[in-house]
Design an enzyme around this catalytic site. Sequence first.
Site, PDB file in Angstrom:
ATOM      1  N   GLU A  17     -32.793  31.781 -52.195  1.00  0.00           N
ATOM      2  CA  GLU A  17     -32.008  30.538 -52.191  1.00  0.00           C
ATOM      3  C   GLU A  17     -31.799  30.099 -50.749  1.00  0.00           C
ATOM      4  O   GLU A  17     -31.362  30.882 -49.912  1.00  0.00           O
ATOM      5  CB  GLU A  17     -30.659  30.787 -52.871  1.00  0.00           C
ATOM      6  N   ALA A  51     -23.626  22.794 -51.094  1.00  0.00           N
ATOM      7  CA  ALA A  51     -22.787  24.003 -51.064  1.00  0.00           C
ATOM      8  C   ALA A  51     -22.334  24.302 -49.652  1.00  0.00           C
ATOM      9  O   ALA A  51     -23.070  24.070 -48.694  1.00  0.00           O
ATOM     10  CB  ALA A  51     -23.568  25.191 -51.608  1.00  0.00           C
TER      11      ALA A  51
HETATM   12  P1  FAD Z   1     -18.028  26.062 -64.294  1.00  0.00           P
HETATM   13  O1  FAD Z   1     -18.921  26.891 -65.118  1.00  0.00           O
HETATM   14  O2  FAD Z   1     -17.736  24.670 -64.732  1.00  0.00           O
HETATM   15  O3  FAD Z   1     -16.658  26.874 -64.118  1.00  0.00           O
HETATM   16  C1  FAD Z   1     -15.679  26.459 -63.182  1.00  0.00           C
HETATM   17  C2  FAD Z   1     -14.317  27.010 -63.562  1.00  0.00           C
HETATM   18  O4  FAD Z   1     -13.839  26.337 -64.735  1.00  0.00           O
HETATM   19  C3  FAD Z   1     -14.318  28.495 -63.937  1.00  0.00           C
HETATM   20  O5  FAD Z   1     -13.106  29.048 -63.494  1.00  0.00           O
HETATM   21  C4  FAD Z   1     -14.388  28.506 -65.464  1.00  0.00           C
HETATM   22  O6  FAD Z   1     -13.785  29.672 -66.015  1.00  0.00           O
HETATM   23  C5  FAD Z   1     -13.614  27.237 -65.803  1.00  0.00           C
HETATM   24  N1  FAD Z   1     -14.081  26.534 -67.006  1.00  0.00           N
HETATM   25  C6  FAD Z   1     -15.360  26.344 -67.400  1.00  0.00           C
HETATM   26  N2  FAD Z   1     -15.394  25.592 -68.532  1.00  0.00           N
HETATM   27  C7  FAD Z   1     -14.110  25.292 -68.836  1.00  0.00           C
HETATM   28  C8  FAD Z   1     -13.481  24.541 -69.870  1.00  0.00           C
HETATM   29  N3  FAD Z   1     -14.195  23.950 -70.826  1.00  0.00           N
HETATM   30  N4  FAD Z   1     -12.120  24.422 -69.860  1.00  0.00           N
HETATM   31  C9  FAD Z   1     -11.370  25.033 -68.898  1.00  0.00           C
HETATM   32  N5  FAD Z   1     -11.916  25.767 -67.903  1.00  0.00           N
HETATM   33  C10 FAD Z   1     -13.262  25.893 -67.865  1.00  0.00           C
HETATM   34  N6  FAD Z   1     -21.977  25.035 -55.271  1.00  0.00           N
HETATM   35  C11 FAD Z   1     -22.455  23.869 -54.756  1.00  0.00           C
HETATM   36  O7  FAD Z   1     -21.664  22.985 -54.417  1.00  0.00           O
HETATM   37  N7  FAD Z   1     -23.803  23.659 -54.602  1.00  0.00           N
HETATM   38  C12 FAD Z   1     -24.713  24.586 -54.945  1.00  0.00           C
HETATM   39  O8  FAD Z   1     -25.921  24.369 -54.778  1.00  0.00           O
HETATM   40  C13 FAD Z   1     -24.253  25.830 -55.484  1.00  0.00           C
HETATM   41  N8  FAD Z   1     -25.121  26.787 -55.878  1.00  0.00           N
HETATM   42  C14 FAD Z   1     -24.648  27.927 -56.487  1.00  0.00           C
HETATM   43  C15 FAD Z   1     -25.572  28.874 -56.975  1.00  0.00           C
HETATM   44  C16 FAD Z   1     -25.121  30.033 -57.601  1.00  0.00           C
HETATM   45  C17 FAD Z   1     -26.130  31.007 -58.127  1.00  0.00           C
HETATM   46  C18 FAD Z   1     -23.714  30.291 -57.716  1.00  0.00           C
HETATM   47  C19 FAD Z   1     -23.212  31.564 -58.335  1.00  0.00           C
HETATM   48  C20 FAD Z   1     -22.799  29.356 -57.240  1.00  0.00           C
HETATM   49  C21 FAD Z   1     -23.246  28.171 -56.628  1.00  0.00           C
HETATM   50  N9  FAD Z   1     -22.363  27.182 -56.181  1.00  0.00           N
HETATM   51  C22 FAD Z   1     -22.848  26.008 -55.642  1.00  0.00           C
HETATM   52  C23 FAD Z   1     -20.906  27.387 -56.279  1.00  0.00           C
HETATM   53  C24 FAD Z   1     -20.289  26.780 -57.551  1.00  0.00           C
HETATM   54  O9  FAD Z   1     -20.417  25.386 -57.533  1.00  0.00           O
HETATM   55  C25 FAD Z   1     -18.812  27.166 -57.570  1.00  0.00           C
HETATM   56  O10 FAD Z   1     -18.679  28.541 -57.783  1.00  0.00           O
HETATM   57  C26 FAD Z   1     -17.918  26.351 -58.488  1.00  0.00           C
HETATM   58  O11 FAD Z   1     -16.565  26.610 -58.103  1.00  0.00           O
HETATM   59  C27 FAD Z   1     -18.044  26.683 -59.967  1.00  0.00           C
HETATM   60  O12 FAD Z   1     -19.230  26.247 -60.469  1.00  0.00           O
HETATM   61  P2  FAD Z   1     -19.709  26.650 -61.965  1.00  0.00           P
HETATM   62  O13 FAD Z   1     -20.962  25.961 -62.189  1.00  0.00           O
HETATM   63  O14 FAD Z   1     -19.653  28.105 -62.143  1.00  0.00           O
HETATM   64  O15 FAD Z   1     -18.513  25.960 -62.786  1.00  0.00           O
END
Ligand code: FAD
Length: 301
Positions: A17, A51
């Site tokens: 990445e 990110a």
């Molecule tokens: P979600 O899956 O939406 O979860 C976010 C939070 O909301 C969690 O606490 C979850 O428990 C909660 N949640 C989920 N669904 C619900 C619901 N229906 N109701 C209530 N609560 C809910 N960030 C960037 O900005 N750009 C990137 O390119 C990037 N790449 C990444 C790549 C990887 C492999 C990883 C692990 C992270 C990356 N991130 C990136 C960071 C990521 O955007 C953050 O960790 C962000 O805070 C959460 O994203 P998520 O997609 O896991 O969110």
Amino acid sequence: MRLNEYYEKQELTISFEIFPPKTEDGLRQLEARLSRLIELNPSFISVTYGAMGSTRSRTLEIASKIRREYGMETAHHLTCVGANRHEIQKVLEEIRAAGIENIVALRGDPPKGETKFQAPKDGYSYAVELVEHIRNFGGFGIAVAGYPEKHIEASDFETDLYYLKDKADAGADVIITQLFYDNSYFYRFVERCRAIGIRQPIVPGLLPILNVQQIRRITSMCGSSIPDSLQNELQAVENDEPKVMQVGIRHITRQVQDLLEQGVPGVHFYVLNRFFHIAEIMAELGFTVRKPQPAEAHPEL
Ligand code: FAD
């Protein structure tokens, strides 16, 4: 080739990445390192989207270039930040037009200074909605994020897992994890995922250690822990960068060896646009890669 096809094969999928640099200088450095990273022969390279303060506008440019100029498969990260559904649709069309077949679908972090993520007007609040949008659009392999030590905002581990299951059920092909330095968190995570019916491949995400301050900052931001034994080893050599590098390389190599013994389908390395550390780790692991030369142990590489 789509992500599901990689992980369906009975071969180890190594992915890197990288992030789009903000400056022209950074972009030139990345270009110089890209060919070296590609020499290490990963299955695909993913490119982050906004990110850690990086820019969003260059993700497509860099991902397309990797595909076009190096013939290497890429995954374009995409978040729900700052875009409504219509704008997300437009970005998807651009990604497809560039021939990119994979997306890492994320919610994104709240902007600097804010603690709570606010959905943009007519946009999405959670990654699951983005996964649904991409699935309806069609034609992409989709990865989502998973958190072996739970997402930093989540009230508890089990609740976070159920939201991960929603993303899996909405059509994710693979789960890539947040970085961790203690494999026991990963094994517990996989076990719990399987117990609640998540069937997708779960790929460990690992961050090579470049320097001690950086690793402390990143782990505290994303809620990952550093085991005491590693903390102590790092503390003992804190101001000696080459030694820090060696401790880091040794630790990650051991982590990967253990993960491979446990049969993980792949390893995703957060390479932070660097070459040397990952090349050393790959060589230590016995992958057939060119061993980096001592001259390449420069901090800038
Ligand atoms: P979600 O899956 O939406 O979860 C976010 C939070 O909301 C969690 O606490 C979850 O428990 C909660 N949640 C989920 N669904 C619900 C619901 N229906 N109701 C209530 N609560 C809910 N960030 C960037 O900005 N750009 C990137 O390119 C990037 N790449 C990444 C790549 C990887 C492999 C990883 C692990 C992270 C990356 N991130 C990136 C960071 C990521 O955007 C953050 O960790 C962000 O805070 C959460 O994203 P998520 O997609 O896991 O969110």
